[in-house]
Write a protein that holds these residues in place. Sequence first.
Motif, PDB file in Angstrom:
ATOM      1  N   THR A  74       0.853  -1.187   0.000  1.00 45.00           N
ATOM      2  CA  THR A  74       0.000   0.000   0.000  1.00 45.00           C
ATOM      3  C   THR A  74       0.890   1.239   0.000  1.00 45.00           C
ATOM      4  O   THR A  74       2.106   1.142   0.178  1.00 45.00           O
ATOM      5  N   GLU A  75       0.270   2.405  -0.145  1.00 38.46           N
ATOM      6  CA  GLU A  75       1.027   3.658  -0.126  1.00 38.46           C
ATOM      7  C   GLU A  75       1.689   3.902   1.227  1.00 38.46           C
ATOM      8  O   GLU A  75       2.720   4.554   1.308  1.00 38.46           O
ATOM      9  N   GLN A  98       2.662  -4.548   9.098  1.00 39.88           N
ATOM     10  CA  GLN A  98       1.768  -3.406   9.067  1.00 39.88           C
ATOM     11  C   GLN A  98       2.584  -2.133   8.955  1.00 39.88           C
ATOM     12  O   GLN A  98       3.726  -2.084   9.394  1.00 39.88           O
ATOM     13  N   PRO A  99       2.006  -1.085   8.357  1.00 39.20           N
ATOM     14  CA  PRO A  99       2.720   0.187   8.266  1.00 39.20           C
ATOM     15  C   PRO A  99       2.982   0.768   9.650  1.00 39.20           C
ATOM     16  O   PRO A  99       2.170   0.603  10.560  1.00 39.20           O
ATOM     17  N   ASN A 100       4.096   1.430   9.793  1.00 38.78           N
ATOM     18  CA  ASN A 100       4.448   2.069  11.061  1.00 38.78           C
ATOM     19  C   ASN A 100       3.842   3.466  11.049  1.00 38.78           C
ATOM     20  O   ASN A 100       4.501   4.447  10.733  1.00 38.78           O
ATOM     21  N   THR A 105      -1.887   1.792  13.676  1.00 37.35           N
ATOM     22  CA  THR A 105      -1.814   1.190  15.006  1.00 37.35           C
ATOM     23  C   THR A 105      -3.168   1.258  15.705  1.00 37.35           C
ATOM     24  O   THR A 105      -3.582   0.303  16.365  1.00 37.35           O
ATOM     25  N   ALA A 106      -3.878   2.356  15.527  1.00 34.55           N
ATOM     26  CA  ALA A 106      -5.184   2.497  16.148  1.00 34.55           C
ATOM     27  C   ALA A 106      -6.254   1.684  15.423  1.00 34.55           C
ATOM     28  O   ALA A 106      -7.215   1.217  16.030  1.00 34.55           O
ATOM     29  N   ALA A 107      -6.094   1.485  14.114  1.00 32.67           N
ATOM     30  CA  ALA A 107      -7.119   0.817  13.310  1.00 32.67           C
ATOM     31  C   ALA A 107      -7.065  -0.701  13.400  1.00 32.67           C
ATOM     32  O   ALA A 107      -8.099  -1.365  13.260  1.00 32.67           O
ATOM     33  N   SER A 127     -12.166   4.717   9.439  1.00 29.38           N
ATOM     34  CA  SER A 127     -11.948   6.105   9.055  1.00 29.38           C
ATOM     35  C   SER A 127     -10.570   6.573   9.506  1.00 29.38           C
ATOM     36  O   SER A 127     -10.169   6.344  10.641  1.00 29.38           O
ATOM     37  N   GLY A 128      -9.846   7.211   8.614  1.00 29.39           N
ATOM     38  CA  GLY A 128      -8.496   7.679   8.922  1.00 29.39           C
ATOM     39  C   GLY A 128      -7.422   6.666   8.578  1.00 29.39           C
ATOM     40  O   GLY A 128      -6.242   6.975   8.606  1.00 29.39           O
ATOM     41  N   ALA A 129      -7.819   5.429   8.276  1.00 32.08           N
ATOM     42  CA  ALA A 129      -6.870   4.380   7.903  1.00 32.08           C
ATOM     43  C   ALA A 129      -7.419   3.609   6.707  1.00 32.08           C
ATOM     44  O   ALA A 129      -7.380   2.383   6.663  1.00 32.08           O
ATOM     45  N   THR A 130      -7.935   4.337   5.734  1.00 26.41           N
ATOM     46  CA  THR A 130      -8.578   3.724   4.578  1.00 26.41           C
ATOM     47  C   THR A 130      -7.618   2.854   3.786  1.00 26.41           C
ATOM     48  O   THR A 130      -7.951   1.725   3.411  1.00 26.41           O
ATOM     49  N   ILE A 131      -6.425   3.341   3.547  1.00 21.45           N
ATOM     50  CA  ILE A 131      -5.448   2.603   2.736  1.00 21.45           C
ATOM     51  C   ILE A 131      -5.049   1.311   3.439  1.00 21.45           C
ATOM     52  O   ILE A 131      -5.013   0.240   2.831  1.00 21.45           O
ATOM     53  N   THR A 132      -4.761   1.390   4.730  1.00 23.33           N
ATOM     54  CA  THR A 132      -4.414   0.200   5.498  1.00 23.33           C
ATOM     55  C   THR A 132      -5.591  -0.759   5.576  1.00 23.33           C
ATOM     56  O   THR A 132      -5.417  -1.975   5.467  1.00 23.33           O
ATOM     57  N   SER A 133      -6.805  -0.228   5.760  1.00 25.32           N
ATOM     58  CA  SER A 133      -7.995  -1.079   5.820  1.00 25.32           C
ATOM     59  C   SER A 133      -8.185  -1.858   4.526  1.00 25.32           C
ATOM     60  O   SER A 133      -8.492  -3.056   4.558  1.00 25.32           O
ATOM     61  N   ASP A 134      -7.996  -1.198   3.401  1.00 26.82           N
ATOM     62  CA  ASP A 134      -8.137  -1.883   2.107  1.00 26.82           C
ATOM     63  C   ASP A 134      -7.087  -2.973   1.948  1.00 26.82           C
ATOM     64  O   ASP A 134      -7.381  -4.078   1.484  1.00 26.82           O
ATOM     65  N   GLY A 135      -5.838  -2.688   2.341  1.00 26.77           N
ATOM     66  CA  GLY A 135      -4.783  -3.700   2.278  1.00 26.77           C
ATOM     67  C   GLY A 135      -5.059  -4.862   3.214  1.00 26.77           C
ATOM     68  O   GLY A 135      -4.831  -6.027   2.876  1.00 26.77           O
TER      69      GLY A 135
END
Length: 149
Positions: A74-75, A98-100, A105-107, A127-135
């Motif tokens: 992801t980005e 996971q991204p640092n 971390t919260a999501a 919300s606020g972690a859309t890119i991580t959620s999609d990954g």
Amino acid sequence: MKRVLPVVALSALGLITVWRYQPGADTPAGTTVAAPTAPAPSPSSSPSSPSSSGSSPSASAAATRVVQGSTVATEKGDVQVEVTFEGDTITSVRMLVQPNHPQTTAAVPVLIQETLQAQSADIDTVSGATITSDGYKESLQAAIDAKGA
């Protein structure tokens, strides 16, 4: 002119502080949340203990299997999950990669809890972690597909 020097000095100090900030340096590498379950009987038994005549169908259906999802770029950084199944039930999800990032971390606990409730990758984006959620959802779906469920 007297104010220029303190303003420049404090601005430089603030920028240095921001540059040196490392979010999540004190957070664990992976986050795991397991579904609350009743204690399972011990899978091993001693040879001297009496055995039942035949195995129950639920014992073979509840075999524990751990499957890793694909690593999704992801980005914000790579995302990869590990899913534990008991039969067809998702009992635990763990983030292997996971991204640092503070939002990630919260999501992660929210995503894992939603996965355990939905028992699928059909969960809401945080919300606020859309890119991580999609990954996360993509890696989770890959793990579910690899399991064959």
